[in-house]
Design a protein around this motif. Sequence first.
Motif, PDB file in Angstrom:
ATOM      1  N   HIS A 134       8.669 -16.130  54.065  1.00  0.00           N
ATOM      2  CA  HIS A 134       7.987 -16.294  52.845  1.00  0.00           C
ATOM      3  C   HIS A 134       8.687 -16.772  51.732  1.00  0.00           C
ATOM      4  N   SER A 135       9.734 -17.799  52.096  1.00  0.00           N
ATOM      5  CA  SER A 135      10.529 -18.556  50.901  1.00  0.00           C
ATOM      6  C   SER A 135       9.712 -19.690  50.338  1.00  0.00           C
ATOM      7  N   VAL A 136       9.776 -19.903  49.337  1.00  0.00           N
ATOM      8  CA  VAL A 136       9.441 -21.010  48.510  1.00  0.00           C
ATOM      9  C   VAL A 136      10.595 -21.437  47.706  1.00  0.00           C
ATOM     10  N   TYR A 137      10.582 -22.988  47.534  1.00  0.00           N
ATOM     11  CA  TYR A 137      11.614 -23.677  46.922  1.00  0.00           C
ATOM     12  C   TYR A 137      11.064 -24.025  45.447  1.00  0.00           C
ATOM     13  N   LEU A 138      11.549 -24.158  44.477  1.00  0.00           N
ATOM     14  CA  LEU A 138      11.326 -24.599  43.181  1.00  0.00           C
ATOM     15  C   LEU A 138      12.142 -25.589  42.514  1.00  0.00           C
ATOM     16  N   THR A 139      11.991 -26.943  41.912  1.00  0.00           N
ATOM     17  CA  THR A 139      12.586 -27.577  41.459  1.00  0.00           C
ATOM     18  C   THR A 139      12.310 -27.739  39.744  1.00  0.00           C
ATOM     19  N   TYR A 140      13.095 -27.591  39.032  1.00  0.00           N
ATOM     20  CA  TYR A 140      12.781 -27.756  37.428  1.00  0.00           C
ATOM     21  C   TYR A 140      13.947 -28.016  36.629  1.00  0.00           C
ATOM     22  N   SER A 141      13.359 -28.253  35.400  1.00  0.00           N
ATOM     23  CA  SER A 141      14.516 -28.720  34.417  1.00  0.00           C
ATOM     24  C   SER A 141      14.839 -27.454  33.693  1.00  0.00           C
ATOM     25  N   GLU A 142      16.233 -27.055  33.972  1.00  0.00           N
ATOM     26  CA  GLU A 142      16.946 -25.687  33.660  1.00  0.00           C
ATOM     27  C   GLU A 142      17.400 -26.060  32.154  1.00  0.00           C
ATOM     28  N   PRO A 143      16.967 -25.112  31.176  1.00  0.00           N
ATOM     29  CA  PRO A 143      17.494 -25.342  29.852  1.00  0.00           C
ATOM     30  C   PRO A 143      18.710 -24.786  29.616  1.00  0.00           C
TER      31      PRO A 143
ATOM     32  N   LEU B 211      12.583 -25.903  30.562  1.00  0.00           N
ATOM     33  CA  LEU B 211      12.809 -26.720  29.442  1.00  0.00           C
ATOM     34  C   LEU B 211      11.755 -27.991  29.420  1.00  0.00           C
ATOM     35  N   TRP B 212      10.424 -27.617  28.849  1.00  0.00           N
ATOM     36  CA  TRP B 212       9.359 -28.543  29.087  1.00  0.00           C
ATOM     37  C   TRP B 212       9.544 -29.543  27.959  1.00  0.00           C
ATOM     38  N   GLU B 213       9.880 -30.783  28.354  1.00  0.00           N
ATOM     39  CA  GLU B 213      10.138 -31.755  27.343  1.00  0.00           C
ATOM     40  C   GLU B 213      10.117 -32.915  27.970  1.00  0.00           C
ATOM     41  N   GLY B 214       9.443 -33.944  27.508  1.00  0.00           N
ATOM     42  CA  GLY B 214       9.451 -35.467  27.953  1.00  0.00           C
ATOM     43  C   GLY B 214       9.094 -35.260  29.295  1.00  0.00           C
ATOM     44  N   GLN B 215       9.905 -35.733  30.521  1.00  0.00           N
ATOM     45  CA  GLN B 215       9.474 -35.533  32.026  1.00  0.00           C
ATOM     46  C   GLN B 215       9.992 -34.377  32.450  1.00  0.00           C
ATOM     47  N   GLY B 216      10.585 -33.499  31.640  1.00  0.00           N
ATOM     48  CA  GLY B 216      11.179 -32.299  32.144  1.00  0.00           C
ATOM     49  C   GLY B 216      10.013 -30.953  32.184  1.00  0.00           C
ATOM     50  N   GLY B 217      10.207 -30.120  33.029  1.00  0.00           N
ATOM     51  CA  GLY B 217       9.740 -28.813  32.929  1.00  0.00           C
ATOM     52  C   GLY B 217       9.544 -28.186  34.496  1.00  0.00           C
ATOM     53  N   MET B 218       8.781 -27.467  34.738  1.00  0.00           N
ATOM     54  CA  MET B 218       8.518 -26.960  35.839  1.00  0.00           C
ATOM     55  C   MET B 218       7.682 -28.216  37.058  1.00  0.00           C
ATOM     56  N   LEU B 219       8.737 -28.456  37.979  1.00  0.00           N
ATOM     57  CA  LEU B 219       8.351 -29.619  38.555  1.00  0.00           C
ATOM     58  C   LEU B 219       7.897 -29.545  40.115  1.00  0.00           C
ATOM     59  N   GLY B 220       8.600 -29.330  41.014  1.00  0.00           N
ATOM     60  CA  GLY B 220       8.175 -29.348  42.530  1.00  0.00           C
ATOM     61  C   GLY B 220       8.091 -27.866  43.078  1.00  0.00           C
ATOM     62  N   VAL B 221       7.340 -27.697  43.979  1.00  0.00           N
ATOM     63  CA  VAL B 221       7.289 -26.317  44.721  1.00  0.00           C
ATOM     64  C   VAL B 221       6.985 -26.581  46.016  1.00  0.00           C
ATOM     65  N   PHE B 222       7.710 -26.111  47.207  1.00  0.00           N
ATOM     66  CA  PHE B 222       7.643 -26.485  48.378  1.00  0.00           C
ATOM     67  C   PHE B 222       7.887 -25.328  49.249  1.00  0.00           C
ATOM     68  N   THR B 223       7.066 -25.121  50.260  1.00  0.00           N
ATOM     69  CA  THR B 223       7.368 -23.805  51.158  1.00  0.00           C
ATOM     70  C   THR B 223       8.617 -24.130  52.225  1.00  0.00           C
ATOM     71  N   SER B 224       9.272 -22.940  52.613  1.00  0.00           N
ATOM     72  CA  SER B 224      10.143 -23.045  53.402  1.00  0.00           C
ATOM     73  C   SER B 224       9.492 -23.430  54.873  1.00  0.00           C
ATOM     74  N   PRO B 225      10.298 -24.220  55.454  1.00  0.00           N
ATOM     75  CA  PRO B 225       9.968 -24.547  56.915  1.00  0.00           C
ATOM     76  C   PRO B 225       9.802 -23.448  57.855  1.00  0.00           C
ATOM     77  N   HIS B 226      10.143 -22.182  57.436  1.00  0.00           N
ATOM     78  CA  HIS B 226      10.122 -20.809  58.125  1.00  0.00           C
ATOM     79  C   HIS B 226       9.486 -19.760  57.311  1.00  0.00           C
ATOM     80  N   TYR B 227       8.657 -20.484  56.534  1.00  0.00           N
ATOM     81  CA  TYR B 227       7.772 -19.556  55.934  1.00  0.00           C
ATOM     82  C   TYR B 227       6.988 -18.358  56.276  1.00  0.00           C
ATOM     83  N   ALA B 228       6.432 -18.527  57.533  1.00  0.00           N
ATOM     84  CA  ALA B 228       5.849 -17.437  58.357  1.00  0.00           C
ATOM     85  C   ALA B 228       6.662 -16.341  58.511  1.00  0.00           C
ATOM     86  N   GLN B 229       7.832 -16.312  58.614  1.00  0.00           N
ATOM     87  CA  GLN B 229       8.975 -15.295  58.888  1.00  0.00           C
ATOM     88  C   GLN B 229       9.749 -14.903  57.742  1.00  0.00           C
TER      89      GLN B 229
END
Length: 524
Positions: free
Chosen positions: A105-114, A85-103
């Motif tokens: 390939h996980s990524v984490y997302l934080t976002y405003s879920e409608p 939900l892209w509205e005000g301060q909400g939307g697609m927010l953070g993206v972070f690679t896993s500390p074990h990405y080399a093994q």
Amino acid sequence: MKHLTIAALSLALASSSAYAQVNAGEQKDDPNLPFTITQVTTLSLPWRIAFLPDGRMLITEKTGGLQLVTQQGEKTPVTNVPAVLWEGQGGMLGVFTSPHYAQDHSVYLTYSEPGDGGSSLALARAQLKIGDNTASLENLKVIWRDGERGEGGQFGAAIAFSPDSKYLYLSSGDRQRMTPAQDPNQPLGKILRLTLDGKPAPGNPMAGKTGAATVPIINPPDDTEKAKPAPVVRTYTFPGPNLTPSETWASGFRTPYGLAFAPDGRLWEVEHGPRGGDELNLIERGKNYGWPLVSYGHNYNGVPIPSPDTRADLAKPVIYWDPVIAPGNLMFYKGAMFPQWDGSAFVSGLSTEALVRITFDGKGGAQAVDRWKVGHRVRDVEVAPDGALWMVEDAKPGGLFRLTPVGMAVAAPKAPAAQPGTPAQPPSESAAAGTSDADHAKSIIDNNNCLLCHRIGRTGGDMGPSLNGVGTRRTADQITSTIMSPPAKTSAGTTNPMPPYKDKISEEDLKKLVEYLRTLPATP
């Protein structure tokens, strides 16, 4: 006895002054920028940068997109992203690679879920699949959500992984509702400590505890006084046990946009205050950081808030800013391009259009030492594998910029050419285990981003010499010496971006790496 009393009083005064809070709001901008700012491309309200090992970036766009971006600005939209939900301060927010990405390939997302009744903060994990001019998220799963939904911005949405790579810390903002930050039954206004799959982490202050089955939801009030009797607009019932108490690491936060571990293992957080009173906090287990009970700022309508100096039971910020800097994020620098800044933290500034550098005394103290006006609302600043700084601008379109030392004429390194499907899938068990010394040496090269600057065959960058035939040009001892303590200058006379690997690589790994390099043919 009189002398002892005076001595004790002097010691107490010295102790209190040593931990006095510092207002850095009046710090002046330094007009002499120590870096060159180069715009690379633009994006739609970019929010956060996450570097992949090969130097490419994942960049979230608040409007709902996720882009895979090369250091030359070539963009590939990542598909299968969750709805936001892209509205005000909400939307697609953070993206972070896993500390074990080399093994994994996980990524984490934080976002405003409608959802019904508004939006809520969600944390999802997925595998990044990269193909030939394609990128997608596979097996995406929401592993944590606040569930309450409702009105208000200030999602927080920052992640920091513990130094041992076992846990993640998630910042959750108060959604402009204020009072939930002090409610132990609600995740709003908290820093949570979770396992990598989103469960309450063992060892939390209230591990094993559950909270109330229902919590009241209010709309954002005008000020902290009106928040106290704010009418309940609806009641949220948790679908299962309320795990908020067992998830909580610390409480009393407003807008925790920045969260990062220092090299010494301490966790730091930066947040927006109200009108005045932005904060840098040293985050410690179980502490209450005071919002909305106290603040060095005031409500936007001028209604006063008690000072933190009135509450000895609440943790105070180490630095506060009045006037504010409107922080976007917090990160600690380590890299080859600006070695003089190793261990410093950088805070991005939105309304101030600034970068602020902070140093630390190793005892819980900090000082804002530099502030540079960069002319853009900086939402995020991060460090690339080669040590360059990269920042994104809070605008639509918003710029992506690369910052390099003044006088250093070094082009952005090209990412290794991707073979269709190869970097996409997590390695097989046999590959992860390593089938030979050569495979192990290749993994060392990959994990340390050597191919950002050097070339092997047709893969790699051109900042440094090709590694093909290095065994015919150098002895094993010479190769070892260069890896452990590289020369300060390149053959072209520019600053060498290669970091020293002394005390950073095991003797066994170093031996395997040198042996592998000596086997590379002169002609690919």
